[in-house]
Design a protein around this motif. Sequence first.
Motif, mmCIF file in Angstrom:
data_model
loop_
_atom_site.group_PDB
_atom_site.id
_atom_site.type_symbol
_atom_site.label_atom_id
_atom_site.label_comp_id
_atom_site.label_asym_id
_atom_site.label_seq_id
_atom_site.Cartn_x
_atom_site.Cartn_y
_atom_site.Cartn_z
ATOM 1 N N VAL A 106 -29.257 12.319 -20.992
ATOM 2 C CA VAL A 106 -29.103 13.985 -20.891
ATOM 3 C C VAL A 106 -27.855 14.670 -20.498
ATOM 4 O O VAL A 106 -27.438 15.562 -20.980
ATOM 5 C CB VAL A 106 -30.629 14.297 -20.210
ATOM 6 C CG1 VAL A 106 -30.518 15.720 -20.151
ATOM 7 C CG2 VAL A 106 -31.550 13.853 -20.883
ATOM 8 N N SER A 107 -27.456 13.996 -19.304
ATOM 9 C CA SER A 107 -26.416 14.532 -18.761
ATOM 10 C C SER A 107 -25.112 14.360 -19.719
ATOM 11 O O SER A 107 -24.103 15.504 -20.198
ATOM 12 C CB SER A 107 -25.919 14.007 -17.506
ATOM 13 O OG SER A 107 -24.643 14.459 -16.986
ATOM 14 N N ASP A 108 -24.903 13.386 -20.427
ATOM 15 C CA ASP A 108 -23.653 13.017 -21.621
ATOM 16 C C ASP A 108 -23.971 13.960 -22.527
ATOM 17 O O ASP A 108 -23.078 14.723 -23.257
ATOM 18 C CB ASP A 108 -23.743 11.629 -21.971
ATOM 19 C CG ASP A 108 -23.490 10.620 -20.641
ATOM 20 O OD1 ASP A 108 -22.929 11.197 -19.643
ATOM 21 O OD2 ASP A 108 -24.013 9.453 -20.801
ATOM 22 N N ILE A 109 -25.256 14.160 -22.918
ATOM 23 C CA ILE A 109 -25.672 15.162 -24.068
ATOM 24 C C ILE A 109 -25.170 16.467 -23.655
ATOM 25 O O ILE A 109 -24.574 17.245 -24.619
ATOM 26 C CB ILE A 109 -26.796 14.934 -24.678
ATOM 27 C CG1 ILE A 109 -27.363 13.668 -25.177
ATOM 28 C CG2 ILE A 109 -27.320 16.002 -25.554
ATOM 29 C CD1 ILE A 109 -28.678 13.334 -25.433
ATOM 30 N N SER A 110 -25.440 16.999 -22.435
ATOM 31 C CA SER A 110 -25.161 18.312 -22.091
ATOM 32 C C SER A 110 -23.782 18.507 -22.139
ATOM 33 O O SER A 110 -23.229 19.599 -22.602
ATOM 34 C CB SER A 110 -25.494 18.734 -20.841
ATOM 35 O OG SER A 110 -27.149 18.528 -20.758
ATOM 36 N N VAL A 111 -22.745 17.583 -21.511
ATOM 37 C CA VAL A 111 -21.400 17.583 -21.705
ATOM 38 C C VAL A 111 -20.908 17.579 -23.096
ATOM 39 O O VAL A 111 -19.913 18.549 -23.192
ATOM 40 C CB VAL A 111 -20.829 16.425 -20.655
ATOM 41 C CG1 VAL A 111 -19.331 16.319 -21.039
ATOM 42 C CG2 VAL A 111 -21.346 16.482 -19.403
ATOM 43 N N GLU A 112 -21.260 16.695 -23.765
ATOM 44 C CA GLU A 112 -20.889 16.943 -25.180
ATOM 45 C C GLU A 112 -21.332 18.153 -25.965
ATOM 46 O O GLU A 112 -20.313 18.720 -26.656
ATOM 47 C CB GLU A 112 -21.460 15.947 -25.897
ATOM 48 C CG GLU A 112 -21.228 14.402 -25.565
ATOM 49 C CD GLU A 112 -21.859 12.874 -25.933
ATOM 50 O OE1 GLU A 112 -22.733 13.339 -27.015
ATOM 51 O OE2 GLU A 112 -21.515 11.914 -25.894
ATOM 52 N N ASN A 113 -22.404 18.784 -25.758
ATOM 53 C CA ASN A 113 -22.838 19.998 -26.147
ATOM 54 C C ASN A 113 -21.988 20.918 -25.516
ATOM 55 O O ASN A 113 -21.604 21.785 -26.494
ATOM 56 C CB ASN A 113 -24.406 20.095 -25.717
ATOM 57 C CG ASN A 113 -24.699 21.518 -26.445
ATOM 58 O OD1 ASN A 113 -24.737 21.791 -27.974
ATOM 59 N ND2 ASN A 113 -25.007 22.458 -25.870
ATOM 60 N N SER A 114 -21.588 21.226 -24.423
ATOM 61 C CA SER A 114 -20.596 21.983 -23.754
ATOM 62 C C SER A 114 -19.306 22.082 -24.299
ATOM 63 O O SER A 114 -18.735 23.136 -24.752
ATOM 64 C CB SER A 114 -20.725 21.837 -22.349
ATOM 65 O OG SER A 114 -19.738 22.743 -21.860
ATOM 66 N N GLN A 115 -18.961 20.751 -24.570
ATOM 67 C CA GLN A 115 -17.416 20.690 -25.283
ATOM 68 C C GLN A 115 -17.595 21.031 -26.736
ATOM 69 O O GLN A 115 -16.563 21.700 -27.044
ATOM 70 C CB GLN A 115 -16.935 19.272 -25.258
ATOM 71 C CG GLN A 115 -16.841 18.620 -23.728
ATOM 72 C CD GLN A 115 -16.640 17.353 -23.870
ATOM 73 O OE1 GLN A 115 -16.686 16.512 -24.676
ATOM 74 N NE2 GLN A 115 -16.263 16.528 -22.528
ATOM 75 N N LEU A 116 -18.704 20.913 -27.338
ATOM 76 C CA LEU A 116 -18.741 21.167 -28.766
ATOM 77 C C LEU A 116 -18.821 22.742 -28.814
ATOM 78 O O LEU A 116 -18.293 23.507 -29.616
ATOM 79 C CB LEU A 116 -19.847 20.825 -29.192
ATOM 80 C CG LEU A 116 -20.218 21.063 -30.977
ATOM 81 C CD1 LEU A 116 -19.109 20.430 -31.660
ATOM 82 C CD2 LEU A 116 -21.792 20.198 -31.254
ATOM 83 N N GLN A 117 -19.680 23.549 -27.853
ATOM 84 C CA GLN A 117 -19.495 24.893 -27.974
ATOM 85 C C GLN A 117 -18.289 25.439 -27.544
ATOM 86 O O GLN A 117 -17.724 26.506 -28.394
ATOM 87 C CB GLN A 117 -20.600 25.094 -26.966
ATOM 88 C CG GLN A 117 -21.915 25.093 -27.133
ATOM 89 C CD GLN A 117 -22.555 25.829 -28.545
ATOM 90 O OE1 GLN A 117 -22.046 26.848 -28.535
ATOM 91 N NE2 GLN A 117 -23.444 24.994 -29.124
ATOM 92 N N ASP A 118 -17.164 24.810 -26.777
ATOM 93 C CA ASP A 118 -15.989 25.258 -26.458
ATOM 94 C C ASP A 118 -15.348 25.077 -27.695
ATOM 95 O O ASP A 118 -14.254 25.943 -28.066
ATOM 96 C CB ASP A 118 -15.519 24.511 -25.243
ATOM 97 C CG ASP A 118 -16.170 25.008 -23.920
ATOM 98 O OD1 ASP A 118 -16.812 25.988 -23.839
ATOM 99 O OD2 ASP A 118 -16.018 24.195 -23.107
ATOM 100 N N GLU A 119 -15.295 24.042 -28.241
ATOM 101 C CA GLU A 119 -14.503 23.912 -29.582
ATOM 102 C C GLU A 119 -14.919 24.642 -30.536
ATOM 103 O O GLU A 119 -14.088 25.343 -31.435
ATOM 104 C CB GLU A 119 -14.902 22.301 -30.153
ATOM 105 C CG GLU A 119 -14.172 21.159 -29.152
ATOM 106 C CD GLU A 119 -14.439 20.012 -29.705
ATOM 107 O OE1 GLU A 119 -15.134 19.750 -30.608
ATOM 108 O OE2 GLU A 119 -14.102 19.022 -28.935
#
Length: 257
Positions: A106-119
């Motif tokens: 879940v933490s990895d998914i949250s980080v990936e989602n945050s990075q995706l939102q920034d991109e």
Amino acid sequence: MAADAVAAPRLSLNVRYNRNVEENSGEEEENQVEILQDEEHYAELGPQRARPRNPAAGNRRCFRATAVTLGGFYLLVLAGLFIRFTLLQTRYDQLSSNYSQIQRKVSDISVENSQLQDEIKQLKCRIKEKQCPDRWKSFGCSCYFKSEQTDYWYGRRADCQMSGADLVIINNEEEQKFVTELSKDGEYWIGLLGQSQEGEYKWKWVDGSPLTETFWASGLPRGDGNYKAATCCDQQGKWTQRTYGDNKKWICEKDII
């Protein structure tokens, strides 16, 4: 005395036998058999009378047997409980391990989602970079306008608002560097105003947000009870404070449409 008590009946039987022989010799064989049978019967009874029973010893043997039985039962119960506890502990460890793995995912998914939102945000900003009005410069997701005239702080904020903008709000070091570059030819009003509230001097941005990161010059800010406004920047690229009625140039900021 026990020997005398046992011997006494045997003496009595011998006497009775002798008498019977004298009185009636024809019954000799029958009397002998009777006497022998009585002696054998007495011999069987003699040891039993010599060894009286001990109820306490019997009770102790019964208690020991019961204690051994109960002890074995309790050991079986404890063994069963220990096995059950071991199985539950193993199951708990497995569930804890699975939960930790899920948390990491879940933490990895949250980080990936945050990075995706920034991109996505950066991509949108790049797409809209050329959509700023004439004489406005883009940075990030905002457009910036640098005036060529001078005026007091409140009048210049009104001018920005007429353009759908407001005096610039500096949120991070990257934006600070960009605004410093814009204002390298002098000091410009920014959207930071200081005033006394409830006996305490406070600085706030024009949108009401508090300061999270500041770039004040050494010894600033100072609160003396009068309205003050901030400018950017001095020769070291730091904020200064002026009386809001001073005449300065200004920088407006608005989101890219």
